[in-house]
Scaffold this motif. Structure first.
Motif, mmCIF file in Angstrom:
data_model
loop_
_atom_site.group_PDB
_atom_site.id
_atom_site.type_symbol
_atom_site.label_atom_id
_atom_site.label_comp_id
_atom_site.label_asym_id
_atom_site.label_seq_id
_atom_site.Cartn_x
_atom_site.Cartn_y
_atom_site.Cartn_z
ATOM 1 N N PRO A 17 61.049 60.023 40.726
ATOM 2 C CA PRO A 17 62.192 60.773 40.179
ATOM 3 C C PRO A 17 62.560 61.976 41.049
ATOM 4 C CG PRO A 17 60.671 60.181 38.431
ATOM 5 C CD PRO A 17 59.992 59.822 39.716
ATOM 6 N N ALA A 18 61.550 62.591 41.675
ATOM 7 C CA ALA A 18 61.824 63.748 42.528
ATOM 8 C C ALA A 18 62.619 63.320 43.762
ATOM 9 C CB ALA A 18 60.522 64.422 42.942
ATOM 10 N N ALA A 23 68.135 62.186 46.499
ATOM 11 C CA ALA A 23 69.146 61.172 46.805
ATOM 12 C C ALA A 23 70.484 61.537 46.157
ATOM 13 C CB ALA A 23 68.677 59.806 46.329
ATOM 14 N N ALA A 24 70.432 62.029 44.932
ATOM 15 C CA ALA A 24 71.657 62.436 44.244
ATOM 16 C C ALA A 24 72.330 63.606 44.962
ATOM 17 C CB ALA A 24 71.346 62.809 42.804
ATOM 18 N N ALA A 25 71.528 64.560 45.414
ATOM 19 C CA ALA A 25 72.083 65.697 46.147
ATOM 20 C C ALA A 25 72.729 65.244 47.447
ATOM 21 C CB ALA A 25 70.976 66.724 46.427
ATOM 22 N N LEU A 26 72.111 64.276 48.104
ATOM 23 C CA LEU A 26 72.669 63.746 49.350
ATOM 24 C C LEU A 26 73.997 63.035 49.089
ATOM 25 C CD1 LEU A 26 72.531 63.093 52.344
ATOM 26 C CD2 LEU A 26 70.924 61.244 51.815
ATOM 27 N N ALA A 27 74.072 62.268 48.010
ATOM 28 C CA ALA A 27 75.311 61.574 47.667
ATOM 29 C C ALA A 27 76.424 62.571 47.346
ATOM 30 C CB ALA A 27 75.073 60.641 46.490
ATOM 31 N N ARG A 41 70.240 74.775 52.216
ATOM 32 C CA ARG A 41 71.301 75.066 51.244
ATOM 33 C C ARG A 41 71.068 74.323 49.935
ATOM 34 N NH1 ARG A 41 77.314 74.112 53.263
ATOM 35 N NH2 ARG A 41 76.574 75.692 54.743
ATOM 36 N N ALA A 42 70.599 73.083 50.043
ATOM 37 C CA ALA A 42 70.369 72.283 48.840
ATOM 38 C C ALA A 42 69.298 72.910 47.960
ATOM 39 C CB ALA A 42 69.969 70.866 49.229
ATOM 40 N N ARG A 43 68.211 73.382 48.575
ATOM 41 C CA ARG A 43 67.143 74.011 47.772
ATOM 42 C C ARG A 43 67.613 75.322 47.173
ATOM 43 N NH1 ARG A 43 63.825 71.980 52.047
ATOM 44 N NH2 ARG A 43 63.907 73.995 53.113
ATOM 45 N N ALA A 44 68.502 76.031 47.880
ATOM 46 C CA ALA A 44 69.024 77.281 47.324
ATOM 47 C C ALA A 44 69.917 77.020 46.121
ATOM 48 C CB ALA A 44 69.793 78.039 48.407
ATOM 49 N N GLU A 45 70.606 75.886 46.116
ATOM 50 C CA GLU A 45 71.505 75.558 45.018
ATOM 51 C C GLU A 45 70.792 74.867 43.864
ATOM 52 O OE1 GLU A 45 74.508 73.202 46.828
ATOM 53 O OE2 GLU A 45 75.522 74.897 47.803
ATOM 54 N N ASP A 46 69.677 74.218 44.133
ATOM 55 C CA ASP A 46 68.946 73.489 43.086
ATOM 56 C C ASP A 46 67.452 73.722 43.287
ATOM 57 O OD1 ASP A 46 67.896 71.808 41.215
ATOM 58 O OD2 ASP A 46 68.860 69.978 41.951
ATOM 59 N N SER A 47 66.899 74.649 42.543
ATOM 60 C CA SER A 47 65.478 74.991 42.687
ATOM 61 C C SER A 47 64.559 73.865 42.232
ATOM 62 C CB SER A 47 65.173 76.263 41.897
ATOM 63 O OG SER A 47 65.482 76.078 40.511
ATOM 64 N N ALA A 48 65.094 72.874 41.518
ATOM 65 C CA ALA A 48 64.266 71.768 41.044
ATOM 66 C C ALA A 48 63.991 70.739 42.142
ATOM 67 C CB ALA A 48 64.936 71.089 39.854
ATOM 68 N N LEU A 49 64.663 70.850 43.270
ATOM 69 C CA LEU A 49 64.408 69.933 44.382
ATOM 70 C C LEU A 49 63.032 70.239 44.983
ATOM 71 C CD1 LEU A 49 67.916 69.921 46.115
ATOM 72 C CD2 LEU A 49 66.847 68.003 44.916
ATOM 73 N N ASP A 50 62.179 69.244 45.030
ATOM 74 C CA ASP A 50 60.803 69.416 45.497
ATOM 75 C C ASP A 50 60.675 68.923 46.942
ATOM 76 O OD1 ASP A 50 58.109 69.640 45.858
ATOM 77 O OD2 ASP A 50 57.551 68.064 44.435
#
Length: 366
Positions: A17-18, A23-27, A41-50
């Motif tokens: 799931p992580a 994958a969803a962020a990339l899409a 940038r992705a981790r700054a916008e979504d802290s749940a990304l591991d």
């Protein structure tokens, strides 16, 4: 592919799931026009990304072996299809930029083609005409009113003179409307040149010059809607001595990849357009990234036209050139953020790209 669909595909085929969240962020990044996901940038916008989820052998690789996702260090995450397309485009452009063509035009010939020494305003146009034959790739960029179309006409005349006979020229633009505008602009430009070159050594050359027909890029590549592919490729290449693409800022990664694949190595490619306008619909701002990369390399096959000849023409008043006011709740055109970050990876194994889709048997289609 939508973010939800790609995420479900990952989980349905054994991904965590992580990883599906990545994958969803990339899409979503692709839907915004990017060919890769900026990891920071992705981790700054979504802290749940591991970040640990990207350590997934068989799912995320370095590009050496085929995997659904490719990670470029700590910077970007790609879909395999985009990674491969960007690599092909980078290699093809780098090869064309190195390969010599007909060579530069003699300075005295350039001066005659422009009707004299000039006053400096057309210095960049003269440089483009002189240098367009140096390599099998040439990029001409500039804003509105800088004389791109007239410059291309002079470049075509120069090439005809160097070859000694009219070359087979294919001219294309990404859309039908752009192709129609190009035909009209070239016709008007030729009429203006006829007046400017009257009595010169180039008058005869212009009289024997036939304007090339313009078509859409899809038509040039033989697009097949039923199969969603182009008929032209390395096995059935474009038959031409020169290919010119206008409004090249509208080229996305997939279109440029297909064009380069269908272009014989010996056929020069000229890309013309304003790198700051008319972004492509698909992912990858090919012209913008290419211009940025070439401008960082002295002697690269690129000329930027900066002088606007429209500014030399009197208008109704200074208010005609002001920026339009911003709509309520919206940023003004000049303050709006860029749609894409620059690729900055050409030509040392660099890229642009498109998403994984599910192929036969549930495997990722590339």
């Amino acid at each position: 592919m939508s973010a939800g669909l790609l995420a479900r595909w990952v989980e349905a085929h054994g991904g965590s799931p992580a990883l599906a969240r990545w994958a969803a962020a990339l899409a979503l990044a692709e839907a915004r026009g990017h060919t890769a996901l900026d990891l920071t940038r992705a981790r700054a916008e979504d802290s749940a990304l591991d970040p640990a989820a990207l350590e997934a052998p068989g799912w995320v690789g370095t590009g050496a072996l085929r995997t659904p996702f490719v990670r470029e260090g700590e910077q970007r995450l790609y879909l395999w299809r985009h990674w491969q397309a960007e690599a092909r485009v980078a290699a093809a452009l780098a090869a064309r930029a190195r390969e010599p063509d007909t060579g530069p035009l003699a300075p005295e010939a350039v001066e005659a083609l422009f009707g004299g020494p000039g006053d400096g305003r057309d210095a960049a146009q003269r440089e483009a005409v002189r240098r367009c034959g140096e390599a099998r790739l040439f990029v001409l960029t500039g804003g509105p009113g800088t004389g791109k179309t007239t410059t291309v006409l002079r470049m075509l005349l120069a090439r005809q003179r160097q070859l000694g006979s009219p070359p087979r020229v294919r001219v294309a633009a990404p859309t039908g409307k752009a192709a129609q505008r190009l035909v009209e602009a070239m016709r008007e430009g030729r009429a203006g040149l006829a007046s400017a070159l009257a009595g010169s050594a180039w008058e005869t050359a212009l009289a024997g010059f036939t304007l090339p027909e313009a078509s859409t890029l899809h038509r040039l590549l033989g697009y097949q809607p039923a199969r969603h592919r182009f008929a032209r490729d390395a096995r059935d290449p474009i038959e031409a001595d020169l290919v010119v693409v206008d409004e090249a800022s509208m080229l996305d990664l997939a279109q440029l990849d297909a064009l380069l694949a269908a272009l014989p190595p010996a056929t020069p490619l000229w890309l013309v357009g304003d790198a700051e306008q008319l972004s492509p619909v698909g992912p990858g701002s090919a012209l913008q990234d290419l211009v940025q990369a070439l401008e960082a390399r002295p002697g690269a096959p690129l000329v930027r036209l900066r002088h606007s000849f429209r500014a030399d023409t009197p208008t109704r008043g200074p208010e005609c050139r002001r920026s339009p006011p911003a709509m309520p709740g919206r940023a003004s055109p000049r303050s709006a953020p860029p749609r894409r970050w620059p690729c900055a990876r050409w030509p040392a194994r660099r890229r642009w790209r498109r998403p994984c889709a599910t192929g036969p048997g549930g495997s990722p289609r590339t």
